[in-house]
Design a protein around this motif. Structure first.
Motif, PDB file in Angstrom:
ATOM      1  N   VAL A 139     -20.856  12.909  -3.150  1.00  9.81           N
ATOM      2  CA  VAL A 139     -21.314  13.907  -4.101  1.00  9.81           C
ATOM      3  C   VAL A 139     -22.838  13.958  -4.117  1.00  9.81           C
ATOM      4  O   VAL A 139     -23.426  14.972  -4.498  1.00  9.81           O
ATOM      5  N   HIS A 140     -23.465  12.874  -3.706  1.00 11.55           N
ATOM      6  CA  HIS A 140     -24.906  12.861  -3.455  1.00 11.55           C
ATOM      7  C   HIS A 140     -25.122  12.987  -1.956  1.00 11.55           C
ATOM      8  O   HIS A 140     -24.701  12.129  -1.185  1.00 11.55           O
ATOM      9  N   ASN A 181     -20.629  17.628  -1.854  1.00  7.82           N
ATOM     10  CA  ASN A 181     -21.912  18.331  -1.999  1.00  7.82           C
ATOM     11  C   ASN A 181     -22.358  18.809  -0.619  1.00  7.82           C
ATOM     12  O   ASN A 181     -23.243  18.219  -0.003  1.00  7.82           O
ATOM     13  N   PRO A 182     -21.745  19.869  -0.100  1.00 12.69           N
ATOM     14  CA  PRO A 182     -22.041  20.293   1.275  1.00 12.69           C
ATOM     15  C   PRO A 182     -23.508  20.604   1.537  1.00 12.69           C
ATOM     16  O   PRO A 182     -24.044  20.255   2.599  1.00 12.69           O
ATOM     17  N   ASP A 183     -24.174  21.266   0.586  1.00 12.38           N
ATOM     18  CA  ASP A 183     -25.567  21.662   0.821  1.00 12.38           C
ATOM     19  C   ASP A 183     -26.471  20.439   0.910  1.00 12.38           C
ATOM     20  O   ASP A 183     -27.363  20.366   1.765  1.00 12.38           O
ATOM     21  N   GLY A 184     -26.247  19.458   0.020  1.00 11.09           N
ATOM     22  CA  GLY A 184     -27.042  18.240   0.071  1.00 11.09           C
ATOM     23  C   GLY A 184     -26.753  17.418   1.304  1.00 11.09           C
ATOM     24  O   GLY A 184     -27.664  16.842   1.922  1.00 11.09           O
ATOM     25  N   LEU A 225     -24.708  16.727  -8.883  1.00  9.73           N
ATOM     26  CA  LEU A 225     -23.332  17.171  -9.089  1.00  9.73           C
ATOM     27  C   LEU A 225     -22.450  16.069  -9.659  1.00  9.73           C
ATOM     28  O   LEU A 225     -21.355  16.368 -10.162  1.00  9.73           O
ATOM     29  N   ASN A 226     -22.898  14.833  -9.610  1.00 11.52           N
ATOM     30  CA  ASN A 226     -22.097  13.765 -10.210  1.00 11.52           C
ATOM     31  C   ASN A 226     -22.250  13.718 -11.726  1.00 11.52           C
ATOM     32  O   ASN A 226     -21.701  12.838 -12.378  1.00 11.52           O
ATOM     33  N   ARG A 227     -22.998  14.638 -12.293  1.00  9.75           N
ATOM     34  CA  ARG A 227     -23.072  14.760 -13.749  1.00  9.75           C
ATOM     35  C   ARG A 227     -22.411  16.061 -14.224  1.00  9.75           C
ATOM     36  O   ARG A 227     -22.491  16.405 -15.385  1.00  9.75           O
ATOM     37  N   ASP A 228     -21.719  16.747 -13.305  1.00 11.87           N
ATOM     38  CA  ASP A 228     -21.271  18.111 -13.590  1.00 11.87           C
ATOM     39  C   ASP A 228     -19.749  18.244 -13.680  1.00 11.87           C
ATOM     40  O   ASP A 228     -19.235  19.346 -13.754  1.00 11.87           O
TER      41      ASP A 228
END
Length: 863
Positions: A139-140, A181-184, A225-228
């Motif tokens: 996710v990161h 998190n594909p973009d990251g 995203l791990n806070r979403d």
């Protein structure tokens, strides 16, 4: 432990016992169990990637191509695209199980759903139900061992042969989410691959290991995203949470990385930092599964720990969110190579080594879930059975929530709740509860007698007492406070089914109204609605002249007298260079798409209050906004503002690297934003240029530590609140020091503040009491001119969350916003972040007001 898993533990090659295997040496056999046979018809990762796993960092497109190849090659696999990232990369879910299970997959999902229904779950034969395991990776984006391990997990469960693998897949459904998190992921892979040397460079000083700002951790808008998982702001999270509730997995994994000098972590973590609403059996099962991780890692002589550092508190994280729904969520943290191979205090950490550990704990998770499947099913059944019993005893039968003046915040609240399987309804008739009036169609009723009551409780509760004073993330997130929505509890007397209107399944933003049709004089609209700023900017970008009412009025409209409050927007027709037809069409679109009520005005003389030509009707300028970014500046806060302006208000934002700021023509902008960060490297000449720009009418918005930079530059005269030195007991031991100091950190708490409703920064608000979110220990002295601070914490400010007694005393009566002046310009200092994680909707209007109305603030009300 069955014989298949004993064979995996391990006939791994001796190479598997070293952390510093070279990426150029790695073979697929380094990762895989030696005596497991694989189907040669299934492509290995290198067939698609063109290199072995761990030799290069797999880009997201390569991962997608490999998952598609597996789905094409095997009847064990189906592939679903469940969302698209902002950058249009697909998010995939690979479903691996036996062909027989695929044929009855809808029945399997239905039985998982029935486990959460107390009136149906007892009839289920849980011994025969397949266990569902969701393996989630990276996710990161700059924690890449996960996404690369996903390639191995997908290959192993697709290609491994033998009776024991057949038995496992008959009793398990494995969901693989290879890149959360594909973009990251793609951003980071591009960085490390472009810096890869063919002769290994392991020096930690190498550029390979130090990404440039904003780095690959975050998504397109630089959100974590791990806070979403709970806020579901972003498409990646919205799709993922939808898939979670479709499948209801028994176990969900969340594979991360940590510092290079660390080892390996898996939960349960620190028991005292588990959220109190999470059942103990959840932690017991997590501990039982942890034994399997330990077995696997022991066999390869890996170092690890399991009951330190990390908590399980915030339900918005990937490993904690599942705990609210009868799933066991598990966090993994691997020491990162941050590239291909990097020196650490324990030797060289190679990329293949990090991948292998994540793959091993994927195997251990699946084995544990397979062996404990009946226990996991019984856990979910018992959780929801207990919830049913608890809700029957509750005195609170429902919550009612909603703002009768703001469709937008109501919609976003409903949108959030709808993603979490919460049953709720439109309010069917007007009521008064808790001293608040709620209107039919402008509020929601959430009954407590429903399966997801514990999630609802977690979203509505306020909590100020804790068993531990250390938090990895926020200590509270009370949603009615975050949305600034009126709400009340309905007891047995107040609640009845007659209050329940239409059930909300997929909420949409309601349309506003256009009263009176086309005007030949002017239009007015109030500023209450969440998307009123978008409406105003629609007009301004067309060149429409607009004004804001700094005093209330009662206007003659085509449908009668109508009251307009502080902040009402006037669109006069007689002074425009834009055609009246275009203005009319634009306002029609705004009413339809922004939920704003537009009124046709018939005359300039008001029935009460200010007239339309009053000097208190302040002419507005279209915001032209820039924000400083770059090394040392919070990419999270820059991203929050970028997202708010781009996605919600549709206002262009120029993002300027601070090292280029000195060469920028500041006259292009009337608003410049500086968020939390270090600006000490800005040259004096740049600071002086900024000073001149403010004197000439510029509007500078500061957030958090940027205030300190402005103080040091003498741009503002605010002072830090005086405080006594922080002292500790003489009996404090060495072991206790870190915890004692950590107890004075504010990870994230909610405070009562009082708002001056007549101030331009308060336009659109109707209640003096505003809840603010604070996650810093920045406290300022109240200005001598009290009207310069339109938002001040109360004398007893804590509303929810943890704060030490020392900091609570400091927080009392401190300003949250201060307005200063310099020449013709204004400097607006937000002590606390008004756009936190894009779900603190209740304070977004303050920020919008700073953009649109900052220049209208009277100099007599500034510091």
């Amino acid at each position: 432990m069955n014989s298949l898993m004993k064979s995996i533990l391990f006939s791994f090659f001796i190479l598997s016992f070293t952390a510093n295997i070279s990426a150029r040496q790695v073979q697929l056999s380094y990762y895989l169990p030696a005596d497991v046979t694989y189907n040669s018809d299934i492509p290995v990762p290198s067939d698609i990637l063109g290199y072995e796993v761990g030799e290069w960092h797999a880009t997201h497109d390569a991962v997608v191509n490999y998952m598609k190849a597996l789905a094409d090659a095997s009847d064990r696999v189906t592939l679903t695209e469940y969302a698209r990232s902002y950058e249009q990369r697909p998010l995939l879910l690979l479903v691996i199980t036996s062909p027989e299970n695929h044929a009855r997959i809808e029945s399997i999902k239905e039985n998982q759903r029935r486990l959460s229904l107390a009136d149906q779950s007892e009839s289920l034969d849980i011994d025969s139900m397949p266990v569902i395991v969701n393996l989630g990776y990276s996710v990161h984006g700059n924690e890449p061992s996960g996404v690369n391990a996903a390639l191995l997990s997908a290959y192993h469960y697709t290609a491994a042969t033998g009776s024991e693998m057949e038995a496992l897949l008959e009793s398990a459904v494995i969901l693989i989410d290879p890149a959360l998190n594909p973009d990251g992921v793609n951003r980071f892979a591009s960085w490390v691959n472009m810096h890869k040397s063919f002769t290994a460079v392991t020096d930690p000083a190498s550029r390979e290991f130090h990404e440039v700002w904003p780095n690959g951790r975050t998504n397109h808008y630089w959100f974590d995203l791990n806070r979403d998982w709970m806020p579901v702001v972003h498409p990646e999270s919205r799709g993922r949470v939808n898939m979670f509730h479709e499948w209801r997995p028994n176990v969900l994994t969340d594979h991360h990385e940590m510092g290079t000098n660390s080892t390996y972590f898996f939960q349960p973590g620190i028991p005292s930092r588990t959220h109190p609403l999470t059942p103990q059996i959840n932690q017991d099962l997590t501990a039982a599964i942890a034994e399997y991780h330990a077995d696997y890692l022991d066999e390869v002589q890996a170092l690890y720990y399991a009951r330190e550092s990390f908590d399980d508190f915030y339900y918005g994280k990937g490993s904690t969110y599942p705990d609210a729904f009868g799933t066991v969520g598990i966090l993994f943290e691997q020491a990162s190579s941050r590239g291909h191979a990097q020196e650490s205090v324990r030797g060289v950490v190679s990329f293949p080594f990090t991948i292998r550990n994540q793959f091993l704990t994927s195997l251990s998770t699946v084995e544990a879930a397979y062996n404990l499947r009946t226990d996991l099913h019984e856990y979910r059944r018992s959780v929801y059975r207990d919830v049913k019993a608890e809700t029957g005893r509750l005195s609170t039968r429902a919550y009612v929530i909603g703002d009768r003046f703001d469709r937008g915040r109501n919609f976003h609240f409903a949108d959030l709740m709808s993603h979490h399987s919460v049953e709720f309804y439109e309010l069917a008739r007007d009521i008064e509860a808790g001293g608040v009036r709620f209107e039919a169609g402008r509020a929601f009723v959430i009954p407590t007698d429903q399966p997801e009551y514990k999630f609802i409780e977690a979203m509505f509760e306020t909590r100020t007492e804790f068993t531990d004073s250390l938090f990895y993330d926020v200590s509270t997130w009370t949603l009615p406070y975050a949305f600034n929505l009126p709400h009340a509890e309905l007891g047995r007397r107040e609640f009845s089914s007659s209050l329940l209107g239409e059930r909300i399944i997929t909420p949409t933003l309601p349309e506003g109204s256009f009263s009176g049709g086309r005007s030949n004089y002017a239009y007015l609209f109030n500023w209450d609605e969440y998307y009123a700023p978008r409406t105003l900017y629609r007009l301004q970008q067309l060149g429409v002249r607009t004004s804001v009412a700094s005093r209330p009025l009662t206007a003659h409209t085509a449908t009668g007298l109508r009251e307009f409050r502080y902040g009402a927007i006037l669109v006069p027709l007689g002074i425009q260079e834009v055609s009246e037809e275009l203005i009319y069409q634009t306002l029609q679109t705004a009413a339809r798409e922004d939920g704003v009520d537009i009124y046709s005005v018939t005359r300039g003389l008001a029935a009460a209050g200010i007239d339309l030509g009053s000097p208190n009707m302040n002419v507005l300028e279209k915001p032209s906004v820039a924000i400083l970014a770059g090394s040392g500046i919070s990419n999270l806060e820059v991203g929050e503002i970028w997202h708010q302006l781009d996605q919600r208000y549709q206002i262009p934002l120029t993002i300027i690297d601070k090292h280029r700021f000195g060469g920028v023509d500041l006259s292009r902008y009337n608003t410049i934003i500086m968020v939390n960060g270090n600006y000490s490297d800005l040259p004096d000449a740049v600071a002086e240029s900024l000073r001149d720009w403010i004197r000439n009418g510029g509007n500078l918005i500061l957030q958090r530590s940027a205030i300190n930079w402005a103080r040091n530059q003498n741009l503002i005269r605010t002072e830090l609140k005086e405080r006594e030195p922080l002292t500790f007991s003489d009996s404090l031991t060495y072991e206790e020091v870190r915890a004692a100091r950590g107890a004075h950190v504010i990870g994230g708490s909610i405070f009562h503040a009082r708002l001056d409703l007549t101030h331009p920064l308060a336009y659109g608000y109707r209640n003096h009491d505003l809840k603010i979110f604070k996650n810093s220990t920045l406290f300022l002295e109240a200005p001598s001119n009290r009207t310069a601070s339109p938002l001040i914490l109360t004398s007893e400010p804590l509303a929810s969350g943890y704060i030490s007694g020392y900091n609570l005393e400091l927080a009392a009566d401190t300003p949250s916003v201060i307005v200063s002046s310099l020449g013709r310009g204004r400097i607006i200092s937000f002590v606390d972040n008004p756009n936190f994680r894009a779900f603190w909707y209740g304070k977004n209007k303050l920020f919008a007001n700073a953009l649109f109305f900052g220049s209208t603030i009277d100099g007599m009300s500034t510091e």
